[in-house]
Design a protein around this motif. Structure first.
Motif, PDB file in Angstrom:
ATOM      1  N   GLY A  84       0.923  -1.098  -0.127  1.00 36.04           N
ATOM      2  CA  GLY A  84       0.081  -0.025   0.033  1.00 36.04           C
ATOM      3  C   GLY A  84       0.978   1.267   0.055  1.00 36.04           C
ATOM      4  O   GLY A  84       0.647   2.294  -0.592  1.00 36.04           O
ATOM      5  N   ASN A  85       1.909   1.129   0.760  1.00 38.54           N
ATOM      6  CA  ASN A  85       2.725   2.333   0.577  1.00 38.54           C
ATOM      7  C   ASN A  85       3.326   2.609  -0.596  1.00 38.54           C
ATOM      8  O   ASN A  85       3.644   3.623  -0.978  1.00 38.54           O
ATOM      9  CB  ASN A  85       3.994   2.349   1.948  1.00 38.54           C
ATOM     10  N   TYR A  86       3.730   1.648  -1.090  1.00 42.00           N
ATOM     11  CA  TYR A  86       4.301   1.740  -2.583  1.00 42.00           C
ATOM     12  C   TYR A  86       3.515   2.316  -3.581  1.00 42.00           C
ATOM     13  O   TYR A  86       3.853   3.322  -4.307  1.00 42.00           O
ATOM     14  CB  TYR A  86       4.682   0.327  -3.104  1.00 42.00           C
ATOM     15  N   VAL A  87       2.212   2.026  -3.401  1.00 44.19           N
ATOM     16  CA  VAL A  87       1.130   2.729  -4.221  1.00 44.19           C
ATOM     17  C   VAL A  87       1.113   4.180  -4.069  1.00 44.19           C
ATOM     18  O   VAL A  87       1.169   5.081  -4.995  1.00 44.19           O
ATOM     19  CB  VAL A  87      -0.155   1.952  -4.194  1.00 44.19           C
ATOM     20  N   TRP A  88       1.089   4.506  -2.738  1.00 51.73           N
ATOM     21  CA  TRP A  88       1.197   6.101  -2.402  1.00 51.73           C
ATOM     22  C   TRP A  88       2.349   6.638  -2.905  1.00 51.73           C
ATOM     23  O   TRP A  88       2.471   7.831  -3.395  1.00 51.73           O
ATOM     24  CB  TRP A  88       1.207   6.080  -0.864  1.00 51.73           C
ATOM     25  N   PHE A  89       3.831   6.127  -2.567  1.00 55.89           N
ATOM     26  CA  PHE A  89       4.731   7.017  -3.031  1.00 55.89           C
ATOM     27  C   PHE A  89       5.020   6.720  -4.440  1.00 55.89           C
ATOM     28  O   PHE A  89       5.562   7.796  -4.849  1.00 55.89           O
ATOM     29  CB  PHE A  89       6.096   5.978  -2.147  1.00 55.89           C
ATOM     30  N   VAL A 141      -3.890   8.371  20.716  1.00 59.95           N
ATOM     31  CA  VAL A 141      -2.467   8.668  20.712  1.00 59.95           C
ATOM     32  C   VAL A 141      -1.710   7.696  19.719  1.00 59.95           C
ATOM     33  O   VAL A 141      -0.844   8.253  19.010  1.00 59.95           O
ATOM     34  CB  VAL A 141      -1.684   8.145  22.214  1.00 59.95           C
ATOM     35  N   VAL A 142      -2.022   6.576  19.601  1.00 60.31           N
ATOM     36  CA  VAL A 142      -1.372   5.524  18.584  1.00 60.31           C
ATOM     37  C   VAL A 142      -1.591   6.203  17.365  1.00 60.31           C
ATOM     38  O   VAL A 142      -0.554   6.245  16.348  1.00 60.31           O
ATOM     39  CB  VAL A 142      -1.730   4.324  18.916  1.00 60.31           C
ATOM     40  N   LEU A 143      -2.802   6.652  16.756  1.00 57.18           N
ATOM     41  CA  LEU A 143      -3.086   7.038  15.738  1.00 57.18           C
ATOM     42  C   LEU A 143      -2.429   8.296  15.433  1.00 57.18           C
ATOM     43  O   LEU A 143      -1.767   8.583  14.056  1.00 57.18           O
ATOM     44  CB  LEU A 143      -4.697   7.364  15.497  1.00 57.18           C
ATOM     45  N   GLN A 144      -2.444   9.351  16.400  1.00 58.08           N
ATOM     46  CA  GLN A 144      -1.523  10.589  16.170  1.00 58.08           C
ATOM     47  C   GLN A 144      -0.055  10.428  16.012  1.00 58.08           C
ATOM     48  O   GLN A 144       0.588  10.846  15.160  1.00 58.08           O
ATOM     49  CB  GLN A 144      -1.781  11.506  17.432  1.00 58.08           C
ATOM     50  N   PHE A 145       0.446   9.555  16.582  1.00 55.20           N
ATOM     51  CA  PHE A 145       2.028   8.921  16.607  1.00 55.20           C
ATOM     52  C   PHE A 145       2.116   8.365  15.266  1.00 55.20           C
ATOM     53  O   PHE A 145       2.958   8.698  14.683  1.00 55.20           O
ATOM     54  CB  PHE A 145       2.525   8.109  17.848  1.00 55.20           C
ATOM     55  N   MET A 146       1.289   7.510  14.754  1.00 56.48           N
ATOM     56  CA  MET A 146       1.640   6.802  13.419  1.00 56.48           C
ATOM     57  C   MET A 146       1.347   7.693  12.448  1.00 56.48           C
ATOM     58  O   MET A 146       2.254   7.667  11.503  1.00 56.48           O
ATOM     59  CB  MET A 146       0.889   5.822  13.429  1.00 56.48           C
ATOM     60  N   GLY A 147       0.289   8.646  12.576  1.00 57.70           N
ATOM     61  CA  GLY A 147       0.297   9.493  11.343  1.00 57.70           C
ATOM     62  C   GLY A 147       1.186  10.339  11.203  1.00 57.70           C
ATOM     63  O   GLY A 147       1.763  10.757  10.258  1.00 57.70           O
ATOM     64  N   SER A 148       1.522  11.004  12.431  1.00 59.86           N
ATOM     65  CA  SER A 148       2.687  12.143  12.229  1.00 59.86           C
ATOM     66  C   SER A 148       3.820  11.562  11.871  1.00 59.86           C
ATOM     67  O   SER A 148       4.793  12.164  10.973  1.00 59.86           O
ATOM     68  CB  SER A 148       2.919  12.687  13.539  1.00 59.86           C
ATOM     69  N   ALA A 149       4.183  10.234  12.048  1.00 59.61           N
ATOM     70  CA  ALA A 149       5.570   9.643  11.647  1.00 59.61           C
ATOM     71  C   ALA A 149       5.458   9.432  10.066  1.00 59.61           C
ATOM     72  O   ALA A 149       6.327   9.750   9.361  1.00 59.61           O
ATOM     73  CB  ALA A 149       5.523   8.027  12.495  1.00 59.61           C
ATOM     74  N   VAL A 150       4.216   8.950   9.660  1.00 58.65           N
ATOM     75  CA  VAL A 150       3.998   8.825   8.235  1.00 58.65           C
ATOM     76  C   VAL A 150       4.290  10.062   7.534  1.00 58.65           C
ATOM     77  O   VAL A 150       4.908  10.316   6.476  1.00 58.65           O
ATOM     78  CB  VAL A 150       2.596   8.168   7.862  1.00 58.65           C
ATOM     79  N   VAL A 151       3.429  11.277   7.795  1.00 59.81           N
ATOM     80  CA  VAL A 151       3.499  12.519   7.392  1.00 59.81           C
ATOM     81  C   VAL A 151       4.905  13.093   7.471  1.00 59.81           C
ATOM     82  O   VAL A 151       5.508  13.616   6.187  1.00 59.81           O
ATOM     83  CB  VAL A 151       2.473  13.401   7.963  1.00 59.81           C
ATOM     84  N   GLY A 152       5.679  12.928   8.293  1.00 61.20           N
ATOM     85  CA  GLY A 152       7.022  13.503   8.725  1.00 61.20           C
ATOM     86  C   GLY A 152       8.071  12.561   7.827  1.00 61.20           C
ATOM     87  O   GLY A 152       8.874  13.178   7.318  1.00 61.20           O
ATOM     88  N   THR A 153       7.899  11.553   7.366  1.00 62.13           N
ATOM     89  CA  THR A 153       8.676  10.539   6.694  1.00 62.13           C
ATOM     90  C   THR A 153       8.498  11.001   5.307  1.00 62.13           C
ATOM     91  O   THR A 153       9.457  11.312   4.382  1.00 62.13           O
ATOM     92  CB  THR A 153       8.253   9.105   6.800  1.00 62.13           C
ATOM     93  N   VAL A 154       7.126  11.445   4.880  1.00 66.20           N
ATOM     94  CA  VAL A 154       6.903  12.033   3.540  1.00 66.20           C
ATOM     95  C   VAL A 154       7.670  13.285   3.375  1.00 66.20           C
ATOM     96  O   VAL A 154       8.234  13.491   2.194  1.00 66.20           O
ATOM     97  CB  VAL A 154       5.329  12.017   3.218  1.00 66.20           C
ATOM     98  N   VAL A 168      11.663   1.676  -2.081  1.00 59.36           N
ATOM     99  CA  VAL A 168      12.502   1.501  -0.782  1.00 59.36           C
ATOM    100  C   VAL A 168      11.829   2.107   0.415  1.00 59.36           C
ATOM    101  O   VAL A 168      11.723   1.495   1.467  1.00 59.36           O
ATOM    102  CB  VAL A 168      14.037   2.064  -1.016  1.00 59.36           C
ATOM    103  N   ILE A 169      11.497   3.268   0.218  1.00 55.97           N
ATOM    104  CA  ILE A 169      10.766   3.940   1.086  1.00 55.97           C
ATOM    105  C   ILE A 169       9.463   3.532   1.627  1.00 55.97           C
ATOM    106  O   ILE A 169       9.292   3.216   2.839  1.00 55.97           O
ATOM    107  CB  ILE A 169      10.625   5.505   0.790  1.00 55.97           C
ATOM    108  N   ALA A 170       8.880   2.990   0.615  1.00 53.37           N
ATOM    109  CA  ALA A 170       7.523   2.197   0.863  1.00 53.37           C
ATOM    110  C   ALA A 170       7.752   0.851   1.571  1.00 53.37           C
ATOM    111  O   ALA A 170       7.082   0.704   2.633  1.00 53.37           O
ATOM    112  CB  ALA A 170       6.762   1.832  -0.506  1.00 53.37           C
ATOM    113  N   GLU A 171       8.812   0.063   1.279  1.00 57.10           N
ATOM    114  CA  GLU A 171       9.357  -0.927   2.081  1.00 57.10           C
ATOM    115  C   GLU A 171       9.579  -0.767   3.610  1.00 57.10           C
ATOM    116  O   GLU A 171       9.189  -1.474   4.600  1.00 57.10           O
ATOM    117  CB  GLU A 171      10.228  -1.841   1.135  1.00 57.10           C
ATOM    118  N   GLN A 172      10.523   0.203   3.684  1.00 58.84           N
ATOM    119  CA  GLN A 172      10.878   0.450   4.990  1.00 58.84           C
ATOM    120  C   GLN A 172       9.761   1.160   5.742  1.00 58.84           C
ATOM    121  O   GLN A 172       9.640   0.764   6.924  1.00 58.84           O
ATOM    122  CB  GLN A 172      12.250   1.534   4.794  1.00 58.84           C
TER     123      GLN A 172
END
Length: 181
Positions: A84-89, A141-154, A168-172
């Motif tokens: 799914g991440n690969y599709v997004w990236f 808390v979990v949702l905000q943490f994971m969401g922020s991690a994904v947005v920050g990575t992008v 590569v970024i999608a896999e990692q």
């Protein structure tokens, strides 16, 4: 269904590209409809034919990409996080001008907020704080943490010129998400 005239499509695309290019050069508040029309090589009236003002134009561009990302999520519902991440990236890379502008300019806080809301909304079904590594934690808390991690990575990926390929970024990031959901 009415088929949209190619000239209309071409004008809209030129207008959208123009505002994004201008946003990389100056603050959104400084951009005028005249600036956009000159860059897009269309009359000011053409812009007003499709959009109320520059705010409406930007809102419609953001909404278009948020809806496209939401659709990609729904189409990827049976995929792993990595797939799914690969599709997004891939989508991010294909629409580099939009995402790099939205995540690298000071005037794009609205998009970042909308993007975070989308990520949190899409991950909501994955959160289970009754067992596993997130047991006992609050869902939000979990949702905000994971969401922020994904947005920050992008954001990091675009700010650094997409230093690794989308796959590569999608896999990692997929591995990290799998560990936490």
């Amino acid at each position: 269904m009415n088929k949209i005239d190619r000239r209309v499509i071409k004008s809209r695309e030129a207008i959208k590209k123009a505002i994004l290019e201008l946003m990389t050069e100056k603050n959104f508040d400084s951009i005028t409809i005249r600036d956009i029309s000159e860059r897009a090589n269309v009359n000011r009236g053409t812009i007003y034919l499709h959009y109320l003002d520059k705010y409406d134009l930007l809102d419609k561009i953001i909404e278009e990409h948020i809806n496209n990302l939401r659709e990609l999520c729904h189409n990827a519902s049976e995929m792993t996080f990595q797939e799914g991440n690969y599709v997004w990236f891939e989508y991010f890379a294909e629409h580099h001008l939009f995402f790099s502008t939205m995540l690298n300019t000071k005037s794009a806080a609205h998009f970042r907020s909308r993007f975070l809301d989308l990520v949190v909304e899409e991950y909501r079904v994955e959160v289970d704080t009754t067992k596993g590594t997130n047991q006992g934690l609050g869902d939000e808390v979990v949702l905000q943490f994971m969401g922020s991690a994904v947005v920050g990575t992008v954001e990091w990926w675009f700010k650094n010129g997409m230093p690794v390929p989308p796959r590569v970024i999608a896999e990692q990031t997929g591995i990290l998400l799998d560990r936490n959901f």
